[in-house]
Write a protein that holds these residues in place. Structure first.
Motif, short mmCIF file in Angstrom:
data_model
loop_
_atom_site.label_atom_id
_atom_site.label_comp_id
_atom_site.label_asym_id
_atom_site.label_seq_id
_atom_site.Cartn_x
_atom_site.Cartn_y
_atom_site.Cartn_z
N ALA A 146 -57.34 -20.25 -5.22
CA ALA A 146 -55.88 -20.11 -5.24
C ALA A 146 -55.52 -18.77 -5.87
N ASP A 147 -54.66 -18.00 -5.19
CA ASP A 147 -54.24 -16.71 -5.76
C ASP A 147 -52.71 -16.65 -5.86
N LYS A 148 -52.28 -15.96 -6.89
CA LYS A 148 -50.84 -15.76 -7.10
C LYS A 148 -50.25 -14.93 -5.95
N SER B 80 -55.47 -8.39 -1.25
CA SER B 80 -54.62 -7.24 -1.57
C SER B 80 -53.95 -7.39 -2.94
N SER B 81 -54.29 -8.45 -3.68
CA SER B 81 -53.66 -8.67 -4.98
C SER B 81 -54.62 -8.27 -6.11
N GLY B 82 -54.05 -7.87 -7.24
CA GLY B 82 -54.88 -7.58 -8.41
C GLY B 82 -55.19 -6.11 -8.58
N ALA B 83 -55.94 -5.80 -9.65
CA ALA B 83 -56.16 -4.41 -10.07
C ALA B 83 -57.05 -3.61 -9.14
N THR B 84 -58.06 -4.26 -8.55
CA THR B 84 -59.00 -3.51 -7.70
C THR B 84 -58.40 -3.17 -6.34
N ALA B 85 -57.65 -4.13 -5.77
CA ALA B 85 -57.24 -4.01 -4.37
C ALA B 85 -56.61 -2.66 -4.00
N THR C 117 -62.89 1.95 -7.15
CA THR C 117 -63.55 1.70 -8.43
C THR C 117 -64.97 2.22 -8.44
N GLY C 118 -65.31 2.95 -9.52
CA GLY C 118 -66.69 3.32 -9.76
C GLY C 118 -67.41 2.05 -10.20
N VAL C 119 -68.67 1.92 -9.84
CA VAL C 119 -69.41 0.69 -10.18
C VAL C 119 -70.69 1.05 -10.93
N GLY D 42 -51.82 -12.45 -18.07
CA GLY D 42 -52.56 -13.21 -19.09
C GLY D 42 -52.51 -14.72 -18.86
N ASP D 43 -52.15 -15.15 -17.65
CA ASP D 43 -52.03 -16.59 -17.38
C ASP D 43 -53.32 -17.34 -17.72
N GLY D 44 -54.44 -16.77 -17.31
CA GLY D 44 -55.73 -17.45 -17.50
C GLY D 44 -56.06 -17.64 -18.97
N GLY E 283 -64.68 -11.98 -14.78
CA GLY E 283 -63.90 -10.77 -14.58
C GLY E 283 -63.08 -10.41 -15.81
N ASP E 284 -61.94 -9.75 -15.56
CA ASP E 284 -61.11 -9.30 -16.68
C ASP E 284 -60.55 -10.47 -17.50
N ALA E 285 -60.52 -11.66 -16.92
CA ALA E 285 -60.04 -12.83 -17.68
C ALA E 285 -61.00 -13.16 -18.82
N GLY F 160 -64.33 4.43 -15.13
CA GLY F 160 -64.77 3.35 -14.25
C GLY F 160 -66.23 2.98 -14.38
N SER F 161 -66.55 1.78 -13.99
CA SER F 161 -67.87 1.26 -13.68
C SER F 161 -68.17 -0.11 -14.28
N HIS F 162 -68.03 -0.24 -15.62
CA HIS F 162 -68.43 -1.50 -16.25
C HIS F 162 -67.55 -2.69 -15.81
N ASN F 163 -66.25 -2.46 -15.68
CA ASN F 163 -65.36 -3.57 -15.34
C ASN F 163 -65.69 -4.14 -13.96
N ALA F 164 -65.88 -3.23 -13.02
CA ALA F 164 -66.17 -3.67 -11.65
C ALA F 164 -67.52 -4.40 -11.61
N ALA F 165 -68.50 -3.88 -12.36
CA ALA F 165 -69.81 -4.53 -12.41
C ALA F 165 -69.69 -5.92 -13.04
C1 LIG Z 1 -55.92 1.96 -11.60
C2 LIG Z 1 -57.15 1.23 -11.95
C3 LIG Z 1 -58.38 1.79 -11.71
C4 LIG Z 1 -59.54 1.14 -12.06
N1 LIG Z 1 -60.73 1.76 -11.82
C5 LIG Z 1 -61.86 1.16 -12.18
C6 LIG Z 1 -63.12 1.79 -11.94
O1 LIG Z 1 -63.20 2.90 -11.41
N2 LIG Z 1 -64.25 1.10 -12.31
C7 LIG Z 1 -64.19 -0.11 -12.93
O2 LIG Z 1 -65.23 -0.65 -13.28
N3 LIG Z 1 -63.02 -0.73 -13.14
C8 LIG Z 1 -61.86 -0.14 -12.79
N4 LIG Z 1 -60.67 -0.76 -13.00
C9 LIG Z 1 -60.68 -2.14 -13.51
C10 LIG Z 1 -60.94 -3.14 -12.37
O3 LIG Z 1 -59.99 -2.92 -11.38
C11 LIG Z 1 -60.85 -4.57 -12.87
O4 LIG Z 1 -61.81 -4.72 -13.89
C12 LIG Z 1 -61.11 -5.61 -11.77
O5 LIG Z 1 -60.09 -5.57 -10.82
C13 LIG Z 1 -61.21 -7.00 -12.36
O6 LIG Z 1 -61.36 -7.92 -11.34
P1 LIG Z 1 -60.76 -9.38 -11.52
O7 LIG Z 1 -61.10 -10.12 -10.28
O8 LIG Z 1 -61.18 -9.94 -12.81
O9 LIG Z 1 -59.18 -9.17 -11.64
P2 LIG Z 1 -58.12 -8.63 -10.58
O10 LIG Z 1 -58.75 -7.75 -9.57
O11 LIG Z 1 -57.01 -8.08 -11.35
O12 LIG Z 1 -57.66 -9.96 -9.81
C14 LIG Z 1 -57.03 -11.02 -10.49
C15 LIG Z 1 -56.40 -11.94 -9.46
O13 LIG Z 1 -55.89 -13.09 -10.14
C16 LIG Z 1 -54.65 -13.47 -9.54
N5 LIG Z 1 -53.89 -14.27 -10.50
C17 LIG Z 1 -53.33 -13.87 -11.68
N6 LIG Z 1 -52.69 -14.93 -12.26
C18 LIG Z 1 -52.84 -15.99 -11.44
C19 LIG Z 1 -52.39 -17.34 -11.47
N7 LIG Z 1 -51.63 -17.81 -12.46
N8 LIG Z 1 -52.72 -18.17 -10.44
C20 LIG Z 1 -53.47 -17.71 -9.39
N9 LIG Z 1 -53.91 -16.42 -9.30
C21 LIG Z 1 -53.61 -15.59 -10.32
C22 LIG Z 1 -54.01 -12.13 -9.17
O14 LIG Z 1 -53.05 -12.29 -8.16
C23 LIG Z 1 -55.22 -11.31 -8.74
O15 LIG Z 1 -55.43 -11.40 -7.35
C24 LIG Z 1 -59.48 -0.13 -12.67
C25 LIG Z 1 -58.24 -0.73 -12.92
C26 LIG Z 1 -57.09 -0.06 -12.57
C27 LIG Z 1 -55.76 -0.70 -12.87
#
Ligand SMILES: Cc1cc2nc3c(=O)[nH]c(=O)nc-3n(C[C@H](O)[C@H](O)[C@H](O)COP(=O)(O)OP(=O)(O)OC[C@H]3O[C@@H](n4cnc5c(N)ncnc54)[C@H](O)[C@@H]3O)c2cc1C
Length: 535
Positions: free
Chosen positions: A42-44, A49-54, A58-60, A202-204, A346-348, A362-367
């Motif tokens: 389930a995605d918000k 196309s949602s979230g920080a990566t889309a 990102t460097g990995v 920060g919902d999670g 992930g970031d949660a 970039g790199s560690h977050n994506a990894a």
């Molecule tokens: C501009 C930018 C550049 C970046 N560049 C790099 C890089 O070069 N290298 C690197 O390692 N990292 C980079 N990062 C960080 C990287 O993008 C994130 O670490 C990565 O996206 C985390 O993935 P994720 O799936 O945890 O979160 P996200 O990709 O943010 O996805 C979270 C998803 O959860 C959904 N969501 C949120 N709340 C709810 C809810 N209540 N119910 C259902 N769904 C929900 C959102 O809609 C979203 O789709 C960058 C970040 C930014 C902002």
């Protein structure tokens, strides 16, 4: 637990429910499905196309399994991160990232080729990457609920057993009963409008805390990105080519992308506008930069600005924990949270395990997103399989700390949610509270945030798209309280956490800070695993 579970218009069952469809969530869904689990994601927003990566590139952290290269990779950020990373976790993530990136290569990701014709696998273009992830997830048989934010987790005495939310496009409520849940909702950027981050509130963290999980490293939560004042694009890598100027054209000494952000912040605080120009990029490089990050240039092109030649005004936009490292505490190798049936990725989840208190560029977050997502998906599938026939007998209830209701709530709820969100922003955006931290500033802010939490706590929230905004405001409030309570407890400067009143790193504080609690926030220390020390 405050109410019986709502059987919404849409009521589904699964072995594993993944909340969030960014890289972490999609990898979790893929790996859980590969273990034979029936998976719902389930995605918000719209998964893909949602979230920080889309919208980003990102460097990995993709490092060949060569002992010397791996040791160098691990050492590269160890000190910057305040020596809080752990050897064992870095090894696991490097291995799994290598494997997953190679898998993307064979699954059709269009990696560019190097001079010898080999695929260059150290970065991913967000749109292509996430489009492919959606395709792979669907091919694996995962059911995707787009535009379906979760409002609360469901649980019974055995642990977490699903979640409930609302479909924002038709306003209908939904619930999924599941054997295990993976939280992959990304970080918290406090609705700062950073591109791709406004769904990350920060919902999670709130869901996990309501289920009894704790957080870790929430003091490492004050990422600010350099950004043109007129744009939401926070891609900062290109500012390594920038020089920074005052309005009269004189150079801002010490300002920079990597180490000099504080200089920019202090100038902005003093009311002096700072300008940037990417004048360090050579003529040959400029067209390559344009191709590598097309969306970086859009806001300039629209205004007729050539960022390589013209100075443009910049600000520092809050990205909170998105490029910070704090998050839900991980208690085992499957990215469990200590709450039966609940996993985080992930970031949660906290990223301290691989990069301590600082991620830098970039790199560690994506990894971490692709590796922890895979660990969590596999862990959740195994947990659900272990439930056997008991999974079907459960009658879980909702865990929201505020009452979630179906009937109409008092008029004006939407305006109030917006007011609460703005009030939290007023505490977390200012550089003189969140970037340059002091005991006085943090205490005063916490007092106001505690008040905001109390006000929201007992208000009824309707299970509607408007209710989503109210839960987001609550999550932001809770996140800010864990952040500042942890920041107060760390009386030193370490990683990205900067205390104006404790400017040095204190070897006596080489520990993690675990936090939690809803009405009463608590913070305690935890030792960093012994084997983590790099020689
Ligand atoms: C501009 C930018 C550049 C970046 N560049 C790099 C890089 O070069 N290298 C690197 O390692 N990292 C980079 N990062 C960080 C990287 O993008 C994130 O670490 C990565 O996206 C985390 O993935 P994720 O799936 O945890 O979160 P996200 O990709 O943010 O996805 C979270 C998803 O959860 C959904 N969501 C949120 N709340 C709810 C809810 N209540 N119910 C259902 N769904 C929900 C959102 O809609 C979203 O789709 C960058 C970040 C930014 C902002």
């Amino acid at each position: 637990m405050n109410q019986a579970v709502f059987k919404g218009t849409l009521h589904l069952t699964a072995d594993v429910l993944v909340i969030g469809g960014g890289p972490a969530g999609t990898w979790a869904a893929l790996t859980a499905a590969a273990k034979g689990a029936k998976v719902i994601l389930a995605d918000k927003g719209y998964c893909g196309s949602s979230g920080a990566t889309a919208p980003s590139g990102t460097g990995v952290w993709y490092v060949k399994p060569d002992a010397k290269l791996r040791e160098e990779a691990k050492a590269s950020r160890y000190t910057m991160g305040g020596q809080l990373a752990e050897h064992r976790w870095m090894d696991r993530v490097l291995d799994r990232t290598y494997e997953n990136m190679n898998r993307l290569g064979v699954s059709g990701y269009p990696f560019p080729l190097d001079e010898e014709g080999n695929q260059y696998r150290r970065s991913l273009q967000g749109p292509e990457y996430m489009r492919l992830m959606r395709k792979l997830v669907k091919k694996a048989g995962v059911k995707i609920l787009d535009h379906s934010p979760v409002l609360e987790l469901l649980a019974d005495e055995h642990g977490v057993a699903g979640a409930a939310g609302v479909q924002t496009q038709n306003g209908e409520a939904w619930s999924v009963q599941a054997g295990a849940v993976v939280i992959a909702t990304g970080g918290c950027a406090f609705l700062s409008k950073a591109l791709g981050c406004n769904v990350l509130t920060g919902d999670g963290y709130l869901f996990a805390a309501e289920a009894g999980a704790s957080l870790s490293g929430m003091e490492f939560s004050n990422a600010y990105a350099i950004c043109p004042t007129f744009s939401s694009v926070t891609k900062t890598a290109y500012y390594s080519y920038a020089s920074f100027y005052y309005e009269d054209g004189s150079v801002v000494e010490g300002a920079g992308s990597k180490k000099g952000r504080s200089v920019i912040a202090r100038n902005l605080l003093a009311g002096r506008q700072v300008y940037a120009k990417l004048d360090g990029a050579s003529e040959e490089l400029q067209p390559l930069l344009r191709v590598a990050q097309t969306n970086f240039f859009l806001p300039f092109d629209r205004r007729g600005i050539n960022p390589f030649k013209d100075a443009f005004p910049v600000t520092l936009r809050l990205e909170g924990t998105v490029r910070g490292t704090g998050g839900i505490r991980i208690t085992d190798e499957a990215c469990g949270t200590g709450v039966p049936g609940l996993y985080a990725a992930g970031d949660a989840a906290t990223r301290e395990l691989i990069c301590g208190g600082f991620t830098g560029g970039g790199s560690h977050n994506a990894a971490w997103a692709m590796s922890s997502g895979s660990f969590a998906g596999e862990g959740a599938a195994a947990y659900a399989a272990g439930l056997g026939r008991h999974a079907a007998d459960r009658t879980p209830a909702g865990l929201s700390s505020s009452p979630l209701v179906h009937r109409q709530v008092q008029p004006g709820a939407a305006a109030r949610a917006a007011e609460y969100a703005a009030a939290v922003q007023a505490e977390v955006k200012p550089y003189d509270i969140n970037l340059f931290r002091t005991e006085q500033g943090l205490n005063a802010s916490l007092e106001r945030l505690d008040g905001l939490w109390k006000e929201q706590r007992s208000r009824e929230i309707q299970r509607t798209p408007e209710g989503v905004r109210a839960r987001e405001a609550e999550a932001m409030t809770a996140t800010a309280r864990w952040m500042y309570s942890s920041a107060l407890a760390r009386t030193e400067t370490r990683g990205m956490h900067k205390r104006e009143d404790y400017k040095a790193t204190d070897n006596g504080q080489h520990h993690r800070l675990i936090s939690g609690g809803l009405d009463q926030v608590w913070v305690r220390t935890e030792e960093v695993a012994k084997e983590s020390v790099l020689l």
